[in-house]
Write a protein that holds these residues in place. Sequence first.
Motif, PDB file in Angstrom:
ATOM      1  N   SER A 123       0.798  -1.229   0.000  1.00 53.05           N
ATOM      2  CA  SER A 123       0.000   0.000   0.000  1.00 53.05           C
ATOM      3  C   SER A 123       0.832   1.281   0.000  1.00 53.05           C
ATOM      4  N   ARG A 125       1.702   2.617   2.712  1.00 51.95           N
ATOM      5  CA  ARG A 125       1.411   3.252   4.000  1.00 51.95           C
ATOM      6  C   ARG A 125       2.532   2.972   4.994  1.00 51.95           C
ATOM      7  N   THR A 147      -0.356   3.839  12.920  1.00 53.65           N
ATOM      8  CA  THR A 147      -0.203   4.563  11.665  1.00 53.65           C
ATOM      9  C   THR A 147       0.778   5.716  11.846  1.00 53.65           C
ATOM     10  N   ASP A 149       1.079   7.897   9.206  1.00 55.19           N
ATOM     11  CA  ASP A 149       0.662   8.827   8.155  1.00 55.19           C
ATOM     12  C   ASP A 149      -0.372   9.843   8.635  1.00 55.19           C
ATOM     13  N   PRO A 179      -7.469   3.784   6.968  1.00 56.17           N
ATOM     14  CA  PRO A 179      -6.461   4.721   7.470  1.00 56.17           C
ATOM     15  C   PRO A 179      -6.726   5.122   8.915  1.00 56.17           C
TER      16      PRO A 179
END
Length: 329
Positions: A123, A125, A147, A149, A179
């Motif tokens: 991905s 990510r 995460t 991001d 996300p």
Amino acid sequence: MSPHHIHMEHTSTTEVTVTRQSHLTRILVQIGLVLALFGCQSATDRSTDDSTPGARELVDLRNRILAYTADLEPDAAYSPPDDAQRERVAESVGHLLDGDATKAERLLDPLGLKLTRLTDTESGRRYDEIAAARPGRAERWGRLYLTADSDVRWNAQVPHPVSDRDTESLGVRLLEDNPGGSLVLAGAHREAGRGDAADVAHRADSVFHAIVVELQKRDVPGVQLHGFAKDSDRPYEAVLSTGAARSTFTEAAALADAMQADGLRVCRSWSARCPLEGTTNVQGKAAERHHAKFLHVELSPKARGDGNDADAAATALSGLVTTWNSARR
């Protein structure tokens, strides 16, 4: 040759072209990820950037996590961390959530734990992983994936990987597909060690519990994934509850509606007598104390892993965490 044959020949050529283009695009994306990763490694000055972990890896996130849980055995050794070690882990997670990876690393290193910035090859990510730096006692304390991001806006909890078969796979699926999330993963089979020492859903003396509570203190909502063996007393695909918490009824009802709309039979513990309501779950009790959102989800074997029921459950759970992600922006 008939017009039908002409049309089919044209469609086949187009499909080959699209396939080649897609394959080339994927190769270019992966090359770009590698270049970006090494470019960042050479360009980052840790003396001026405390927000990025020093260690970085390009990985297949799903394979990395499931390879870890695949080694969990019911007869393996397990001993919980002491109070000071749990507090140190919780403090490190707090620093990481505040954007100070350097302080987090300093706290983790004496415990045999390591902070690594991961970039998923599938991905693109990015995630920050807290995991054991080497084989040993800390290896069975579990892992955390946050995460990198965005702000962390929700978390999935897997307290019984392997013993509640495929809950670890479902947790990874939620993390990959949505996300803003994090995954709190126990590091031992629930029957490992002596007595119920590794049953982290009912023990407060675990790294798993320390991390979940730190997230609760920061108002990060969580969904805890469990599995049950379907029998005549449990004619459901899902049993939903808020455990001891009382602040998540709206989300619980919406999740139940979404599951039922996809054909799953759901027992709603807030309006019916259900088995496995999770009222003794210690993370649920902590959520009540901290006024945090907490959902306890029990799934049948068919609602985990592969198949239509599992897809329906994963889709409904994705809708839940998407709601949480949107609400916290």
